[in-house]
Design an enzyme around this catalytic site. Structure first.
Site, short mmCIF file in Angstrom:
data_model
loop_
_atom_site.label_atom_id
_atom_site.label_comp_id
_atom_site.label_asym_id
_atom_site.label_seq_id
_atom_site.Cartn_x
_atom_site.Cartn_y
_atom_site.Cartn_z
N HIS A 101 -92.46 -16.02 18.25
CA HIS A 101 -91.06 -16.42 18.87
C HIS A 101 -91.27 -16.48 20.11
CE1 HIS A 101 -89.97 -14.42 14.94
NE2 HIS A 101 -89.04 -15.23 14.83
N ASP A 104 -90.84 -12.84 21.51
CA ASP A 104 -91.90 -11.91 21.29
C ASP A 104 -92.59 -11.92 22.33
OD1 ASP A 104 -91.08 -12.25 18.49
OD2 ASP A 104 -92.47 -13.38 17.75
N GLU A 232 -87.52 -22.68 7.27
CA GLU A 232 -87.93 -21.45 6.31
C GLU A 232 -86.66 -21.05 5.83
OE1 GLU A 232 -90.20 -18.50 8.55
OE2 GLU A 232 -89.33 -16.94 7.26
N GLU A 268 -91.09 -18.32 2.15
CA GLU A 268 -91.63 -16.74 2.21
C GLU A 268 -91.24 -16.04 0.88
OE1 GLU A 268 -90.73 -15.01 5.90
OE2 GLU A 268 -89.95 -13.11 5.01
N HIS A 271 -88.12 -13.93 0.92
CA HIS A 271 -86.98 -14.67 0.83
C HIS A 271 -86.50 -15.27 -0.42
CE1 HIS A 271 -87.35 -15.38 5.67
NE2 HIS A 271 -87.27 -14.19 5.19
N ASP A 296 -94.93 -18.16 4.40
CA ASP A 296 -94.87 -16.74 5.12
C ASP A 296 -95.20 -15.71 3.97
OD1 ASP A 296 -94.22 -17.52 7.60
OD2 ASP A 296 -92.35 -16.28 7.76
N ASP A 307 -85.10 -7.60 2.98
CA ASP A 307 -86.17 -8.25 3.48
C ASP A 307 -87.27 -7.10 3.80
OD1 ASP A 307 -87.92 -10.39 3.97
OD2 ASP A 307 -86.83 -11.04 5.75
N ASP A 309 -90.33 -6.96 3.88
CA ASP A 309 -91.41 -7.65 4.43
C ASP A 309 -92.93 -6.82 4.38
OD1 ASP A 309 -90.22 -10.09 5.45
OD2 ASP A 309 -89.60 -8.96 7.26
N ASP A 339 -96.05 -12.89 7.73
CA ASP A 339 -94.73 -12.26 8.03
C ASP A 339 -94.66 -10.97 7.47
OD1 ASP A 339 -92.45 -11.96 9.22
OD2 ASP A 339 -91.54 -13.76 8.57
C1 XLS Z 1 -86.89 -13.45 8.89
C2 XLS Z 1 -87.96 -14.49 9.04
C3 XLS Z 1 -88.42 -14.45 10.25
C4 XLS Z 1 -89.09 -16.16 10.59
C5 XLS Z 1 -89.28 -16.64 11.72
O1 XLS Z 1 -86.63 -12.86 7.76
O2 XLS Z 1 -88.70 -14.37 8.04
O3 XLS Z 1 -89.32 -13.64 10.70
O4 XLS Z 1 -90.33 -16.10 9.70
O5 XLS Z 1 -88.09 -16.52 12.61
NI NI Z 2 -90.66 -15.49 7.81
NI NI Z 3 -88.53 -12.71 6.48
#
Ligand code: XLS
Ligand code: NI
Ligand code: NI
Length: 437
Positions: A101, A104, A232, A268, A271, A296, A307, A309, A339
């Site tokens: 991003h 970031d 996404e 993802e 998600h 992702d 989430d 991750d 991700d």
């Molecule tokens: C958040 C998203 C984010 C996207 C990019 O849950 O996964 O990280 O991948 O903005």
């Molecule tokens: Ni993501």
């Molecule tokens: Ni995410």
């Protein structure tokens, strides 16, 4: 600049017998699977946000990951040093791509002009490091959710100035992504949704979102950015209801607003599960509509409803993912983008290596298993058999449009009853899958 990971050499492939945790047992980048190298199939990417900006802080406690290369300041110099560390990491890991991003990589200033200037200063380093290492940008994206100005959303905000700010930010991020040769550009609608319908004009917000995407398409064309646009999907978090809730909702939105030719999806895992689907379902749905762009790669925790991750290590999951991806022709120009974040307790820099090596190996193994399943063709044969009543006779007439209700009624009246059904064989198929894993 001294190395950030002096004790780590380039991670090597040592084969399934290796007991070295800092080696690949399955990911052998030049090994050929279905006529392509593993590197080309998987197109692994490291994310900047979790891996280089993650601190391990949570709502109950402060940062646990205090990185030796980070001076804790919000300065451009610190951001530039961090960028060099990121490339040292990707290079030693052997990841061919990264993703970021705008916010970031570079600190946000007090005006847009200042933020853009900061971004340019870090992009210079990113470009230098890309040239030095050959590592490429999988995708860029604009963070349109962290700054308080986006509290009501970015493209779906009720505040026209905020919409304008978001547009200016994406404009800049598209320029930067182009400058760095990014092969995709992602839109994740972090705050593009609502908490309460009492204060929300949903129709107006979605019209605005579509307008925003059309502007992005037009600007990409204007500057000659040819990367693939990706949306996404995510159903919730941070908003209660996000508009891009799952693959089907995204595709319906894109089709309704005549955006479908310009977008694919970045799916993802965590998600998908938050949306009440499996990852495989989301990939299949996107794939069958020609909209499977990138993934992702991560995983959630079935006992936690957010989430999380986490890094993916489950071979069933990676097998299902790679099986579906191979079925729909691969990901390029997309990739397998981690991700994912190390847990708060895994605070040492070396944990970043362990996490990625584990994820890459799990995907490599999933790829090989999926290729074997496809080569043996047993599932394909059984699936074809299941629908064989549509291969000829009345079934073929239905599929080709030669039948209508009257014809079908006459057909069944003459027969009296439908042909007997066959077993779905679910348990046999689940058992069969275990033969490959
Ligand atoms: C958040 C998203 C984010 C996207 C990019 O849950 O996964 O990280 O991948 O903005
Ligand atoms: Ni993501
Ligand atoms: Ni995410």
């Amino acid at each position: 600049m001294p190395q950030a990971f002096p004790e780590i050499q380039k991670i090597k492939y040592e084969g399934p017998q290796s007991k070295n945790p800092l080696a690949f047992r399955w990911y052998n980048e030049n090994e050929t699977v279905e006529g392509k190298s593993m590197k080309e199939h998987l197109r692994f990417a490291v994310v900047y946000w979790h891996t280089f900006r993650g601190t391990g802080s949570d709502p109950f406690g402060a940062a646990t990951m205090v990185r030796p290369w980070d001076d804790g300041s919000n300065s451009v110099e610190n951001a530039q040093r961090r960028a060099r560390v990121a490339f040292e990491f990707c290079e030693k890991l052997g990841a061919p791509f990264y993703a970021f991003h705008d916010r970031d990589v570079a600190p946000e200033g007090s005006t847009l002009a200042e933020s853009n200037k900061n971004l340019d200063a870090v992009v210079r380093v990113l470009k230098e490091e890309q040239q030095r290492t050959g590592i490429k940008l999988l995708w860029g994206t604009a963070n349109l959710f962290s700054n308080p100005r986006f509290m009501h959303g970015a493209a779906t905000t009720c505040n026209a100035d905020v919409f304008a700010f978001a547009a200016a930010q994406v404009k800049k991020c598209l320029e930067v992504t182009k400058e760095l040769g990014g092969v995709n550009y992602v839109f994740w609608g972090g705050r593009e949704g609502y908490q309460n319908l009492l204060n929300t004009n949903m129709k107006r917000e979605l019209d605005h979102l579509a307008r925003f995407f059309h502007m992005a398409v037009a600007y990409a064309k204007e500057i000659g950015f040819s990367g693939q646009f990706l949306i996404e999907p995510k159903p919730k978090e941070p908003t209660k209801h996000q508009y891009d809730s799952d693959a089907a909702a995204c595709l319906n939105f894109l089709r309704a607003y005549e955006l479908l030719p310009y977008f694919k999806l970045n799916i993802e895992t965590n998600h998908a599960t938050l949306a009440g689907h499996t990852m495989q379902h989301e990939l299949e749905y996107a794939g069958m509509q020609g909209a499977l762009g990138s993934i992702d790669a991560n995983t959630g925790d079935l006992l936690l409803g957010w989430d999380t991750d986490q890094f993916p290590t489950n071979i069933y999951l990676t097998t299902e993912i790679m099986w579906t991806i191979l079925k729909w022709g691969g990901l390029a120009p997309g990739g397998v983008n981690f991700d994912a974040k190390v847990r708060r307790e895994s605070f040492e820099p070396i944990d970043l290596f362990h996490a990625h090596i584990g994820g890459m190996d799990a995907f490599a193994r999933g790829l090989k298993i999926a290729a074997t399943i496809r080569a043996e063709g047993e599932f394909d044969r059984l699936l074809k058999q299941r629908y064989s009543s549509f291969d000829g006779g009345i079934g073929a007439d239905i599929e080709s449009g030669k039948a209508d209700f009257k014809k079908l009624e006459a057909y069944i009246l003459a027969k009296g009853e439908a042909a007997p059904n066959q077993s779905g064989r679910q348990e046999m198929l689940e058992h069969l899958l275990n033969r490959y894993i």
